[in-house]
Design an enzyme around this catalytic site. Structure first.
Site, PDB file in Angstrom:
ATOM      1  N   HIS B 121       0.868  -1.175   0.000  1.00 48.32           N
ATOM      2  CA  HIS B 121       0.000   0.000   0.000  1.00 48.32           C
ATOM      3  C   HIS B 121       0.912   1.235   0.000  1.00 48.32           C
ATOM      4  CE1 HIS B 121      -2.828   2.925   1.807  1.00 48.32           C
ATOM      5  NE2 HIS B 121      -3.805   2.092   1.507  1.00 48.32           N
ATOM      6  N   ASP B 198       3.126  -4.375   8.028  1.00 48.71           N
ATOM      7  CA  ASP B 198       1.916  -3.573   7.827  1.00 48.71           C
ATOM      8  C   ASP B 198       0.739  -4.516   8.036  1.00 48.71           C
ATOM      9  OD1 ASP B 198      -0.351  -2.377   6.858  1.00 48.71           O
ATOM     10  OD2 ASP B 198       0.540  -1.666   4.990  1.00 48.71           O
ATOM     11  N   GLN B 201      -4.455  -5.163   6.961  1.00 46.29           N
ATOM     12  CA  GLN B 201      -5.374  -6.241   6.581  1.00 46.29           C
ATOM     13  C   GLN B 201      -5.106  -7.499   7.406  1.00 46.29           C
ATOM     14  OE1 GLN B 201      -7.827  -5.520   4.583  1.00 46.29           O
ATOM     15  NE2 GLN B 201      -7.014  -3.572   3.859  1.00 46.29           N
ATOM     16  N   LYS B 224     -10.554  -0.656  10.406  1.00 42.83           N
ATOM     17  CA  LYS B 224     -10.749  -1.815   9.533  1.00 42.83           C
ATOM     18  C   LYS B 224     -11.143  -3.058  10.328  1.00 42.83           C
ATOM     19  CE  LYS B 224      -7.253  -0.195   6.258  1.00 42.83           C
ATOM     20  NZ  LYS B 224      -7.923   0.168   5.007  1.00 42.83           N
ATOM     21  N   CYS B 366      -4.696   2.523  -3.810  1.00 36.23           N
ATOM     22  CA  CYS B 366      -3.501   3.012  -3.117  1.00 36.23           C
ATOM     23  C   CYS B 366      -2.322   2.078  -3.313  1.00 36.23           C
ATOM     24  CB  CYS B 366      -3.757   3.210  -1.617  1.00 36.23           C
ATOM     25  SG  CYS B 366      -5.047   4.360  -1.268  1.00 36.23           S
TER      26      CYS B 366
HETATM   27  C1  LIG Z   1      -2.386  -2.909   3.549  1.00 38.18           C
HETATM   28  C2  LIG Z   1      -2.734  -1.526   3.991  1.00 38.18           C
HETATM   29  N1  LIG Z   1      -1.790  -0.742   4.514  1.00 38.18           N
HETATM   30  C3  LIG Z   1      -2.052   0.498   4.955  1.00 38.18           C
HETATM   31  C4  LIG Z   1      -3.316   1.035   4.879  1.00 38.18           C
HETATM   32  C5  LIG Z   1      -3.546   2.432   5.382  1.00 38.18           C
HETATM   33  O1  LIG Z   1      -4.412   2.433   6.451  1.00 38.18           O
HETATM   34  P1  LIG Z   1      -4.949   3.823   7.049  1.00 38.18           P
HETATM   35  O2  LIG Z   1      -5.464   4.594   5.883  1.00 38.18           O
HETATM   36  O3  LIG Z   1      -6.012   3.413   7.998  1.00 38.18           O
HETATM   37  O4  LIG Z   1      -3.808   4.504   7.691  1.00 38.18           O
HETATM   38  C6  LIG Z   1      -4.333   0.259   4.330  1.00 38.18           C
HETATM   39  C7  LIG Z   1      -5.702   0.805   4.215  1.00 38.18           C
HETATM   40  O5  LIG Z   1      -6.232   1.049   3.165  1.00 38.18           O
HETATM   41  C8  LIG Z   1      -4.042  -1.049   3.876  1.00 38.18           C
HETATM   42  O6  LIG Z   1      -4.995  -1.820   3.347  1.00 38.18           O
END
Ligand SMILES: Cc1ncc(COP(=O)(O)O)c(C=O)c1O
Lengths: 138, 408
Positions: B121, B198, B201, B224, B366
Site C-alpha cells: 500500500h 503492515d 489487513q 478496519k 492506493c
Molecule cells: C495494507 C494496507 N496498509 C495500509 C493502509 C492504510 O491504512 P490507514 O489509511 O487506515 O492509515 C491500508 C488501508 O487502506 C491497507 O490496506
C-alpha cells in the site's frame, strides 16, 4: 445555433427526467457513451490527457468564428456518456457564454457522485479545463 | 452464533442504497461498526470527556482509565511483552510514518538500504521513500510471482550489509494473499535486519501474536476491525522504541522542558505527543472483542470459507474475468477479490454495482506500483467480512454478470 445554452441544458435535464430508476439513467448514459463521435487515436497524447483518479479523459478543442468546439474520449464508458452530454451542451458556444456558466446542470441531473471532487475523476478536471479554455479564449 | 446474530449488531446493514438493500463489500477500506462500538463512543462522550493524563479530577481519571485500559487490552490481544510496546496513533499510515521517521533518525544513514515489496500500500512505500530522500538511502523492492505471491526466495539476495529494515505487508489489500511473514521475519533476523509488518489487513483475518511472529513492529488501523476511525496502533519492540527519538514534540511526551534542553517521557508517552484521541481509542476494546469472538467461532469461520470459495470459483470460471492473487492454497487467500473484466472499465462496473446497492472499490487501491506491475490501470475489488452473507455473494455475482452485459 438556434437554441440558447439554457435551452440546451433544459433539454438534457428533461431527457434525464424520463428515467426514474438509477439503473435506467446509467443505461442511457452508456448508450450515449457508445455513440460518442469517435476521437482521433493520434490525439490520445499526454498533452490532451486529463488525469483523473480512475478513468482517463482526453480532450481536444478549437476556436472557430468565436465559437469553441470540443471533442473528447475516455476509457470508461459512463464517463464517455457524460462527456457526450457536456459536448452536446457546450460545443459550439461562445467563450463568453461558457466562461459565465456554472456547470451546475450535471449535478442537477443527479450525476453528482460522478463529479464529487473527492473522487478526483477525469470529469471534474474536464469541466475545469473547459472553463479555463473558455476563459483564455475570451 | 450465526451470521444473523452478527448482522443485528450492525445498524447500517439494514439500510438501503438507491432503494436497494445495501450490500457492503468495501470492508477492506473500512469496516462497519457494531452497536457496542457505537455505544462505547457515545458513552465516553457523555460521561468521560476530559483530557487524559494531565488533570487530577474525576472525569480526567475516568477518561484516562478508558484510554489506558485500551492499551492493556491491545497488549493482551497482540500478546505483546509489555504495555509500553503499544503506541496509539491515528492509523496504520501514522504508525508507519512514525517508524520511518524515528527509526530512520536513529539507524539509517547515507548509502543504507530499506526493502519493501512491490505489493505494498502507498502507506508502506511513501514514508520509506521520504526517509530515503532525507538520508540519501536506497529503497529496494521485492517482486511478486505471476500468481501474486511474494518471491520470498529472492529476499535473501536483496538483503545486504547495508539493509536497515524490511517493511512488508501481512496481507495485501489488493491481492488478498497472506504473506509468509513468519518466514520473512526469520530470514531477516538471520541477517540481523528488523521487520515492520503492515498489519492493516492482517489484523482482520488472522490471529496476530507479535511474540510468536517475532516482528519488530506491527501497525494496524482500528477502523478496519470494527472500531471507530482514528484508532491506530503501533506495536514496537521495546529495544527499538527506546532507541528511537520521538516523532513529534509537544505535550505529554516530555519529562522536563527547559530552553537549555528537553528530556523525553518514557514509553509509550514518548511517542504520543499532544492530546490523544481519548473518546475513540477505547472503542478498540469492544471492536477487537467482537472480532475475536468471530475469529474463534467455527460456525462463522466455516460460513466465511463458503463465501470465499463460492466467489473465488464464480470469478475463476468466467473467462471474461481476470482475478489477481491466486495462491496455491485457498488457505492463504482472504475473502478479498480484485479483478478486471475484459473490455470493461473498473469504474463503470463500480458505478453500476453501486446503483444495484453494492458498495465495491475500484481504481488503484492506493497501490500504484502494484497496478503497474500487474499491467492494469486499476481493478475492481470486493472484500467480505463476518456480517456478509452467502446471499449477498450470490447477488454480487448475478449483479456483476448483469453489469458486464450492460457495459459490453
Ligand atoms: C495494507 C494496507 N496498509 C495500509 C493502509 C492504510 O491504512 P490507514 O489509511 O487506515 O492509515 C491500508 C488501508 O487502506 C491497507 O490496506
Amino acid at each position: 445555433m438556434s437554441c440558447t445554452l439554457e435551452e440546451k441544458k433544459q433539454a438534457v435535464i428533461e431527457d434525464f427526467s424520463l428515467y426514474d430508476e438509477w439503473l435506467d439513467k446509467y443505461e442511457y448514459l452508456i448508450e450515449l457513451g457508445k455513440n460518442l463521435d469517435p476521437y482521433p487515436e493520434e490525439l490520445k497524447t499526454d498533452d490532451h490527457l486529463i488525469k483523473g483518479c480512475q478513468s482517463r479523459v482526453w480532450l481536444d478543442y478549437w476556436l472557430q468564428d468565436n465559437r469553441l468546439y470540443f471533442r473528447a474520449d475516455s476509457d470508461a464508458i459512463i464517463t464517455k456518456g457524460i462527456i457526450s452530454l457536456l459536448i452536446g451542451v457546450y460545443s459550439g458556444r461562445t467563450p463568453e457564454e461558457i466562461a459565465a456558466d456554472d456547470f451546475g446542470f450535471v449535478a442537477d441531473i443527479g450525476l453528482r457522485d460522478n463529479l464529487s471532487p473527492t473522487r478526483a475523476n477525469g470529469l471534474v478536471s474536464m469541466i475545469e479545463t473547459i472553463r479555463t479554455v473558455a476563459e483564455n479564449a475570451r | 452464533m450465526n451470521v444473523n446474530d452478527i448482522r443485528i449488531q450492525f445498524p447500517v446493514l439494514g439500510s438501503k442504497a438507491y432503494g436497494k438493500p445495501l450490500v457492503y463489500l468495501d470492508n477492506a477500506a473500512t469496516s462497519q461498526r457494531p452497536l457496542p462500538v457505537i455505544e462505547e463512543q457515545a458513552r465516553l462522550a457523555k460521561t468521560a470527556n476530559a483530557n487524559i493524563h494531565r488533570a487530577v479530577h474525576y472525569l480526567a481519571d475516568k477518561a484516562t482509565d478508558a484510554f489506558e485500559s485500551a492499551r492493556d487490552y491491545v497488549k493482551e490481544y497482540l500478546n505483546a511483552a509489555s504495555r509500553e510496546e503499544i503506541v496509539f496513533t491515528s492509523g496504520t499510515t501514522a504508525s508507519i510514518n512514525l517508524v520511518a521517521f524515528s527509526f530512520g533518525e536513529a539507524f539509517v544513514g547515507e548509502g543504507d538500504e530499506i526493502i519493501v515489496s512491490c505489493a505494498e500500500h502507498h502507506s508502506n512505500i511513501v514514508p520509506w521513500q521520504m526517509l530515503c530522500q532525507r538520508k540519501k538511502a536506497h529503497l529496494k523492492v521485492l517482486d511478486i510471482q505471476e500468481n501474486g505471491c511474494l518471491q520470498v526466495e529472492n529476499l535473501e539476495k536483496l538483503i545486504s550489509q547495508r539493509t536497515k529494515i524490511v517493511a512488508i505487508t501481512h496481507i495485501s489489500n489488493v491481492l488478498g494473499i497472506v504473506n509468509p511473514v513468519q518466514e520473512i521475519i526469520r530470514i531477516c533476523h538471520n541477517h540481523g535486519v528488523p521487520v515492520l509488518v503492515d498489519g492493516a489487513q492482517g489484523i482482520v483475518h488472522s490471529h496476530v501474536d507479535v511474540q510468536s511472529l517475532d516482528c519488530d513492529f506491527y501497525a494496524f488501523s482500528g477502523h478496519k476491525v470494527f472500531a471507530a476511525t482514528g484508532t491506530g496502533v503501533l506495536y514496537g519492540k521495546k529495544k527499538w522504541l527506546n532507541a528511537m527519538p520521538p516523532y513529534m514534540g509537544g505535550g505529554e511526551m516530555i519529562e522536563t522542558v527547559r530552553f537549555s534542553g528537553t528530556t523525553y517521557a518514557p514509553l509509550p508517552a514518548k511517542f504520543e505527543a499532544g492530546t490523544q484521541n481519548f473518546n475513540v481509542i477505547p472503542t478498540l476494546i469492544p471492536a477487537l472483542s467482537f472480532h475475536r469472538a468471530c475469529l474463534e467461532n467455527m460456525e462463522i469461520l466455516d460460513y466465511q470459507k463458503n463465501i470465499r470459495e463460492y466467489v473465488y470459483d464464480r470469478l475463476l470460471e468466467d473467462k471474461r474475468i481476470t482475478l489477481f492473487g491466486q495462491p496455491e492454497s485457498l488457505q492463504d487467500k482472504i475473502p478479498l477479490f480484485s479483478f478486471s473484466v475484459e473490455g470493461v472499465h473498473h469504474e463503470d462496473l463500480a458505478l453500476i454495482l453501486d446503483k444495484m446497492g453494492i458498495a465495491t472499490r475500484s481504481g488503484q487501491m492506493c497501490a500504484e506500483p502494484l497496478m503497474d506491475r500487474l499491467g492494469v490501470t486499476g481493478l475492481l475489488r470486493v472484500s467480505f467480512t463476518w456480517y456478509n452473507t452467502l446471499e449477498e455473494a450470490e447477488y454480487l455475482i448475478n449483479s456483476l454478470y448483469r453489469a458486464i452485459e450492460m457495459l459490453s
